[in-house]
Design a protein around this motif. Sequence first.
Motif, mmCIF file in Angstrom:
data_model
loop_
_atom_site.group_PDB
_atom_site.id
_atom_site.type_symbol
_atom_site.label_atom_id
_atom_site.label_comp_id
_atom_site.label_asym_id
_atom_site.label_seq_id
_atom_site.Cartn_x
_atom_site.Cartn_y
_atom_site.Cartn_z
ATOM 1 N N CYS A 1 0.734 -1.077 -0.023
ATOM 2 C CA CYS A 1 -0.178 -0.250 0.088
ATOM 3 C C CYS A 1 0.838 1.203 -0.072
ATOM 4 O O CYS A 1 0.481 2.312 -0.095
ATOM 5 C CB CYS A 1 -0.973 0.189 1.174
ATOM 6 S SG CYS A 1 -0.102 -0.088 2.634
ATOM 7 N N ASN A 2 2.167 1.310 0.334
ATOM 8 C CA ASN A 2 2.762 2.314 0.052
ATOM 9 C C ASN A 2 4.617 1.755 -0.414
ATOM 10 O O ASN A 2 5.139 1.282 0.229
ATOM 11 C CB ASN A 2 3.119 2.977 1.788
ATOM 12 C CG ASN A 2 4.075 4.142 1.644
ATOM 13 O OD1 ASN A 2 4.134 4.815 0.679
ATOM 14 N ND2 ASN A 2 4.576 4.518 2.658
ATOM 15 N N TRP A 3 4.533 2.068 -1.949
ATOM 16 C CA TRP A 3 5.779 1.568 -2.202
ATOM 17 C C TRP A 3 6.251 2.645 -3.480
ATOM 18 O O TRP A 3 5.578 3.439 -3.887
ATOM 19 C CB TRP A 3 5.741 0.176 -2.947
ATOM 20 C CG TRP A 3 4.384 -0.160 -3.722
ATOM 21 C CD1 TRP A 3 3.011 -0.395 -3.298
ATOM 22 C CD2 TRP A 3 4.385 0.134 -5.037
ATOM 23 N NE1 TRP A 3 2.276 -0.734 -4.250
ATOM 24 C CE2 TRP A 3 2.948 -0.371 -5.390
ATOM 25 C CE3 TRP A 3 5.122 0.172 -6.196
ATOM 26 C CZ2 TRP A 3 2.591 -0.253 -6.776
ATOM 27 C CZ3 TRP A 3 4.880 0.185 -7.414
ATOM 28 C CH2 TRP A 3 3.278 -0.083 -7.618
ATOM 29 N N HIS A 4 7.523 2.476 -3.879
ATOM 30 C CA HIS A 4 7.947 3.351 -5.005
ATOM 31 C C HIS A 4 8.366 2.407 -6.052
ATOM 32 O O HIS A 4 8.764 1.329 -5.892
ATOM 33 C CB HIS A 4 9.158 3.954 -4.504
ATOM 34 C CG HIS A 4 8.843 5.106 -3.251
ATOM 35 N ND1 HIS A 4 8.459 4.630 -1.889
ATOM 36 C CD2 HIS A 4 8.660 6.395 -3.406
ATOM 37 C CE1 HIS A 4 8.476 5.642 -1.414
ATOM 38 N NE2 HIS A 4 8.618 6.629 -2.055
ATOM 39 N N CYS A 5 8.402 3.110 -7.261
ATOM 40 C CA CYS A 5 8.890 2.285 -8.458
ATOM 41 C C CYS A 5 9.728 3.068 -9.506
ATOM 42 O O CYS A 5 9.285 4.331 -9.908
ATOM 43 C CB CYS A 5 7.780 1.782 -9.252
ATOM 44 S SG CYS A 5 8.176 0.566 -10.628
ATOM 45 N N LEU A 6 10.827 2.895 -9.561
ATOM 46 C CA LEU A 6 11.533 3.383 -10.757
ATOM 47 C C LEU A 6 11.276 3.042 -12.220
ATOM 48 O O LEU A 6 11.467 2.174 -12.567
ATOM 49 C CB LEU A 6 13.319 3.533 -10.270
ATOM 50 C CG LEU A 6 14.269 4.055 -11.415
ATOM 51 C CD1 LEU A 6 13.892 5.806 -11.325
ATOM 52 C CD2 LEU A 6 15.493 3.796 -10.964
ATOM 53 N N GLY A 7 10.876 4.134 -13.131
ATOM 54 C CA GLY A 7 10.736 3.904 -14.313
ATOM 55 C C GLY A 7 11.362 4.771 -15.369
ATOM 56 O O GLY A 7 12.033 5.770 -14.982
ATOM 57 N N PHE A 8 11.298 4.396 -16.631
ATOM 58 C CA PHE A 8 11.905 5.017 -17.638
ATOM 59 C C PHE A 8 10.984 5.273 -18.944
ATOM 60 O O PHE A 8 10.372 4.406 -19.209
ATOM 61 C CB PHE A 8 13.282 4.286 -18.100
ATOM 62 C CG PHE A 8 14.003 5.138 -19.292
ATOM 63 C CD1 PHE A 8 14.637 6.281 -19.178
ATOM 64 C CD2 PHE A 8 13.956 4.653 -20.795
ATOM 65 C CE1 PHE A 8 15.204 7.056 -20.047
ATOM 66 C CE2 PHE A 8 14.293 5.354 -21.821
ATOM 67 C CZ PHE A 8 15.315 6.448 -21.531
ATOM 68 N N CYS A 9 10.860 6.650 -19.204
ATOM 69 C CA CYS A 9 10.042 6.855 -20.464
ATOM 70 C C CYS A 9 10.797 6.702 -21.664
ATOM 71 O O CYS A 9 11.536 7.829 -21.884
ATOM 72 C CB CYS A 9 9.381 8.432 -20.241
ATOM 73 S SG CYS A 9 8.003 8.826 -21.502
ATOM 74 N N PRO A 10 10.770 6.282 -22.540
ATOM 75 C CA PRO A 10 11.523 6.130 -23.688
ATOM 76 C C PRO A 10 11.417 7.315 -24.613
ATOM 77 O O PRO A 10 12.551 7.851 -25.285
ATOM 78 C CB PRO A 10 10.993 4.878 -24.579
ATOM 79 C CG PRO A 10 10.428 3.964 -23.502
ATOM 80 C CD PRO A 10 9.662 5.019 -22.655
ATOM 81 N N LYS A 11 10.344 8.045 -24.758
ATOM 82 C CA LYS A 11 10.146 9.019 -25.707
ATOM 83 C C LYS A 11 10.788 10.148 -25.248
ATOM 84 O O LYS A 11 11.528 11.061 -25.815
ATOM 85 C CB LYS A 11 8.658 9.355 -25.905
ATOM 86 C CG LYS A 11 7.944 8.139 -27.024
ATOM 87 C CD LYS A 11 6.472 8.553 -27.300
ATOM 88 C CE LYS A 11 5.955 7.600 -28.047
ATOM 89 N NZ LYS A 11 4.524 8.177 -28.437
ATOM 90 N N THR A 12 10.493 10.483 -23.874
ATOM 91 C CA THR A 12 11.359 11.668 -23.371
ATOM 92 C C THR A 12 12.692 11.581 -22.773
ATOM 93 O O THR A 12 13.304 12.340 -22.440
ATOM 94 C CB THR A 12 10.267 12.273 -22.193
ATOM 95 O OG1 THR A 12 10.163 11.410 -21.150
ATOM 96 C CG2 THR A 12 9.080 12.786 -22.713
ATOM 97 N N ARG A 13 12.974 10.302 -22.616
ATOM 98 C CA ARG A 13 14.247 9.856 -22.132
ATOM 99 C C ARG A 13 14.493 10.463 -20.534
ATOM 100 O O ARG A 13 15.667 10.711 -20.146
ATOM 101 C CB ARG A 13 15.523 10.075 -22.923
ATOM 102 C CG ARG A 13 15.421 9.529 -24.046
ATOM 103 C CD ARG A 13 16.826 9.706 -25.005
ATOM 104 N NE ARG A 13 16.785 8.873 -26.212
ATOM 105 C CZ ARG A 13 17.708 8.806 -27.131
ATOM 106 N NH1 ARG A 13 18.847 9.693 -26.903
ATOM 107 N NH2 ARG A 13 17.636 8.297 -28.083
ATOM 108 N N GLU A 14 13.314 10.302 -19.812
ATOM 109 C CA GLU A 14 13.408 10.616 -18.355
ATOM 110 C C GLU A 14 13.298 9.630 -17.426
ATOM 111 O O GLU A 14 12.370 8.815 -17.834
ATOM 112 C CB GLU A 14 12.118 11.766 -18.326
ATOM 113 C CG GLU A 14 12.360 13.222 -19.070
ATOM 114 C CD GLU A 14 11.304 14.044 -18.834
ATOM 115 O OE1 GLU A 14 11.502 15.304 -18.443
ATOM 116 O OE2 GLU A 14 9.941 13.509 -18.546
#
Length: 369
Positions: free
Chosen positions: A147-160
């Motif tokens: 119920c309380n967590w973090h996730c690191l992701g990557f946006c390919p189009k904006t490269r963010e």
Amino acid sequence: MEQKKARTAEEPARLMCDDALTEVFRRLPARALAACRLVCKSWMLVLTDPHFIHEHLSRGQQKLLLFANDRVSDRLLAMVLADDNKSMYQLSRPAASRSVFVHNSCNGLLCLGDSTGAVEVLNPTTGESLMLPTPMHTAGSSQFSSCNWHCLGFCPKTREHKVVHFYPGTHIDSFKVRCEIYTLGAGVWRQVGSFRGAPIDRGVHVNGAVYYLTKFRYIASSRINCLNLESEKFDAMMLPPRKSHGGHCSLTELEGRLCLLVVDGVLEGPPRTMDILMLNSDDKQSWTPRYHFSLPWLMPSCYFTPKHTLFHDGKIWVQLLATNLYCFDPRSNSEELTIAWPELDFPFSTHTYIESIVPLRKDYIKHIQ
């Protein structure tokens, strides 16, 4: 005039040398490139170029990372397994009072958390790290919290690279999940609203989106919620139809695709089995049964869906309990899991990992974006 002609003649030769050097860099492992960045400014410019970093990442070999928090020796260990070669990272512990764990891994970066709710992004290959500002919702998180967590992701189009924080709404909106996002280099957390369907398990990042389940059991009302990292909008999809409902389910990423894990069977009955269904990357609606194998009997608590199921070196790696790592080889005739790693003296978590030179210094992050 003579000097100008000489410089003009030297230009093609210099460009040829630069191209040859870049080609050499492409073939070097990330650990060697991390050291090469310190040689001179011209090398630093090449090795922090966004196109070079992206291309080097795409050619990288996916590895298996075991992250251990050895409280007895007061140290953090990150062990990287690649084929038969084993390399070890000795990570510095931020503080003796903190129990650090890995939320997830993305593009060679680890998203670390602790019981206070602090979030840190670390590149073990380069040693660079970035401590994020305190999230707006400051309640402490847990390695096993749904119920309380973090996730690191990557946006390919904006490269963010973006860190997504899911946390529960108020008691009035107990069936909703709230979400805030931190874009690396931006400096602030942003609220992106709420969505009906609180997560019952930690989500997974696949190809620019974060997915999570709303039910433990495989029942008619179960669905998968999705947050698109480019638009920062929510969407939902139903689970694929099956002949019978029941069993426990969770999500994972295998071979670059979203997969649904379904564990069937009862404790007193025949050996329990796990099916892995893979989402079609074209229509993102249909699912294909991909793998099927039996789970070993360990103890009742492990007969929920395994928390960490990964793909590495052509095999399926399954972590059962906190210190047991098993392996399934689809190329073999057996449908049984085999022990892949001797039981350690302290708990660990498993993650897919690619060694990279993705920078975390603020000036480099802005340059890449």
